[in-house]
Design a protein around this motif. Structure first.
Motif, PDB file in Angstrom:
ATOM      1  N   ILE A  89      13.640  -5.602  56.389  1.00 17.41           N
ATOM      2  CA  ILE A  89      12.644  -5.741  55.227  1.00 17.41           C
ATOM      3  C   ILE A  89      13.395  -6.430  54.133  1.00 17.41           C
ATOM      4  O   ILE A  89      14.688  -6.100  54.080  1.00 17.41           O
ATOM      5  N   PRO A  90      12.857  -7.141  53.287  1.00 14.61           N
ATOM      6  CA  PRO A  90      11.506  -7.966  53.548  1.00 14.61           C
ATOM      7  C   PRO A  90      11.413  -8.773  54.777  1.00 14.61           C
ATOM      8  O   PRO A  90      12.311  -9.280  54.920  1.00 14.61           O
ATOM      9  N   ARG A  91      10.416  -8.748  55.418  1.00 19.72           N
ATOM     10  CA  ARG A  91       9.864  -9.787  56.099  1.00 19.72           C
ATOM     11  C   ARG A  91       8.755 -10.463  56.030  1.00 19.72           C
ATOM     12  O   ARG A  91       7.722  -9.655  55.978  1.00 19.72           O
ATOM     13  N   THR A  92       8.360 -11.714  56.015  1.00 14.64           N
ATOM     14  CA  THR A  92       7.175 -12.282  55.744  1.00 14.64           C
ATOM     15  C   THR A  92       6.995 -13.226  56.562  1.00 14.64           C
ATOM     16  O   THR A  92       7.875 -14.094  57.172  1.00 14.64           O
ATOM     17  N   PHE A  93       5.538 -13.374  57.135  1.00 11.98           N
ATOM     18  CA  PHE A  93       5.225 -14.397  58.066  1.00 11.98           C
ATOM     19  C   PHE A  93       3.918 -15.148  57.378  1.00 11.98           C
ATOM     20  O   PHE A  93       2.954 -14.354  56.706  1.00 11.98           O
ATOM     21  N   LEU A  94       3.956 -16.411  57.384  1.00  4.99           N
ATOM     22  CA  LEU A  94       3.011 -17.129  57.142  1.00  4.99           C
ATOM     23  C   LEU A  94       2.172 -17.692  58.324  1.00  4.99           C
ATOM     24  O   LEU A  94       3.081 -18.488  59.283  1.00  4.99           O
ATOM     25  N   ILE A  95       0.947 -17.400  58.595  1.00  9.29           N
ATOM     26  CA  ILE A  95       0.211 -17.841  59.935  1.00  9.29           C
ATOM     27  C   ILE A  95      -0.911 -18.687  59.674  1.00  9.29           C
ATOM     28  O   ILE A  95      -1.654 -18.496  58.726  1.00  9.29           O
ATOM     29  N   ASP A  96      -1.039 -19.822  60.401  1.00 14.16           N
ATOM     30  CA  ASP A  96      -2.106 -20.795  60.236  1.00 14.16           C
ATOM     31  C   ASP A  96      -3.410 -20.188  60.805  1.00 14.16           C
ATOM     32  O   ASP A  96      -3.399 -19.160  61.511  1.00 14.16           O
ATOM     33  N   ARG A  97      -4.581 -20.970  60.994  1.00 14.97           N
ATOM     34  CA  ARG A  97      -5.618 -20.528  61.380  1.00 14.97           C
ATOM     35  C   ARG A  97      -5.741 -20.237  63.023  1.00 14.97           C
ATOM     36  O   ARG A  97      -6.592 -19.629  63.395  1.00 14.97           O
ATOM     37  N   ASN A  98      -4.734 -21.190  63.537  1.00 13.68           N
ATOM     38  CA  ASN A  98      -4.706 -21.054  65.077  1.00 13.68           C
ATOM     39  C   ASN A  98      -3.806 -19.999  65.672  1.00 13.68           C
ATOM     40  O   ASN A  98      -3.481 -19.813  66.817  1.00 13.68           O
ATOM     41  N   GLY A  99      -3.243 -19.090  64.538  1.00  8.50           N
ATOM     42  CA  GLY A  99      -2.350 -18.049  65.082  1.00  8.50           C
ATOM     43  C   GLY A  99      -0.913 -18.394  65.216  1.00  8.50           C
ATOM     44  O   GLY A  99       0.036 -17.642  65.629  1.00  8.50           O
ATOM     45  N   ASN A 100      -0.502 -19.709  64.656  1.00  3.06           N
ATOM     46  CA  ASN A 100       0.936 -20.019  64.847  1.00  3.06           C
ATOM     47  C   ASN A 100       1.492 -19.671  63.475  1.00  3.06           C
ATOM     48  O   ASN A 100       1.024 -19.619  62.292  1.00  3.06           O
ATOM     49  N   ILE A 101       3.012 -19.021  63.641  1.00  2.40           N
ATOM     50  CA  ILE A 101       3.792 -18.480  62.865  1.00  2.40           C
ATOM     51  C   ILE A 101       4.441 -19.892  62.338  1.00  2.40           C
ATOM     52  O   ILE A 101       5.254 -20.409  62.844  1.00  2.40           O
ATOM     53  N   ILE A 102       4.177 -20.107  60.913  1.00  3.04           N
ATOM     54  CA  ILE A 102       4.470 -21.402  60.228  1.00  3.04           C
ATOM     55  C   ILE A 102       5.582 -21.140  59.660  1.00  3.04           C
ATOM     56  O   ILE A 102       6.720 -21.768  59.694  1.00  3.04           O
ATOM     57  N   ILE A 103       5.812 -19.938  58.939  1.00  2.00           N
ATOM     58  CA  ILE A 103       7.179 -19.270  58.257  1.00  2.00           C
ATOM     59  C   ILE A 103       7.235 -17.970  58.722  1.00  2.00           C
ATOM     60  O   ILE A 103       6.376 -16.974  58.750  1.00  2.00           O
ATOM     61  N   ASP A 104       8.773 -17.686  59.115  1.00  2.00           N
ATOM     62  CA  ASP A 104       9.151 -16.178  59.484  1.00  2.00           C
ATOM     63  C   ASP A 104      10.329 -16.202  58.625  1.00  2.00           C
ATOM     64  O   ASP A 104      11.578 -16.417  59.254  1.00  2.00           O
ATOM     65  N   GLU A 105      10.450 -15.383  57.510  1.00  2.00           N
ATOM     66  CA  GLU A 105      11.402 -15.040  56.614  1.00  2.00           C
ATOM     67  C   GLU A 105      11.718 -13.898  56.687  1.00  2.00           C
ATOM     68  O   GLU A 105      11.037 -13.121  56.409  1.00  2.00           O
TER      69      GLU A 105
END
Length: 187
Positions: free
Chosen positions: A150-166
């Protein structure tokens, strides 16, 4: 008695080590150093490396005991942040996440997930004037997101694609992240 340059260097080195070993001084120094690292925007996943969520089988619980079913996020833009109150990089990036939350909480599903107890979470949120809701997982999050640091952050689009995995501290309030979110919201 006059000290040589090497003696001064050795004393300075010992002083730095001593300051880092003392818990009362170590944490503020770590937070300060991580704030410098948190000036960097997170990187977007390349189209070839995009992964899609395989499941939405995950339940979170808020302080009041209400269960949040991750299934509710299908079709939404989601930002998930795994953090802890004792984690210097988490603390360093939290102001940028709060700023992002302030502007997007009505359009993006924000999930701030920690395994800390609310007796630790609430004073931390209150002391720092954070207004987002914190959740605790009812099921091990690593089954869905493989979180080992941690920290671990995910940004996910409307289709469930992980756009950012930081992993690690980042600047979530950057133009790059805002432009990415704006683009995802238009899709």
């Amino acid at each position: 008695m006059k000290l040589s340059k090497s003696q001064i260097s050795n004393l300075a080195f010992i002083l730095v080590i001593a300051v880092l070993l003392i818990p009362q001084t170590r944490k503020p120094i770590q937070i300060f150093l991580n704030k410098g690292m948190a000036l960097i925007s997170p990187s977007l996943e390349s189209k070839e490396k995009l992964t899609v969520l395989k499941s939405y089988d995950w339940k979170l619980q808020d302080e009041a005991g209400h269960v949040f079913d991750f299934e509710q996020t299908k079709g939404k833009v989601v930002l998930i942040n795994f953090w802890a109150t004792w984690c210097p990089p988490c603390i360093a990036e939290m102001p940028s996440l709060q700023s992002l939350y302030n502007d997007y909480h009505n359009q993006v599903e924000f999930l701030f997930v920690t395994t800390d107890w609310y007796s630790e979470i609430n004073p931390f949120l209150e002391q720092n004037n954070y207004t987002f809701k914190a959740y605790r997982p009812l099921k091990n999050e690593s089954e869905l997101f493989d979180v080992s640091t941690i920290p671990r952050t995910f940004l996910i689009d409307r289709n469930g694609n992980i756009i950012i995995d930081e992993s690690g501290a980042a600047n979530w309030n950057s133009n790059k992240v805002r432009t990415t979110i704006d683009g995802l919201l238009k899709q």
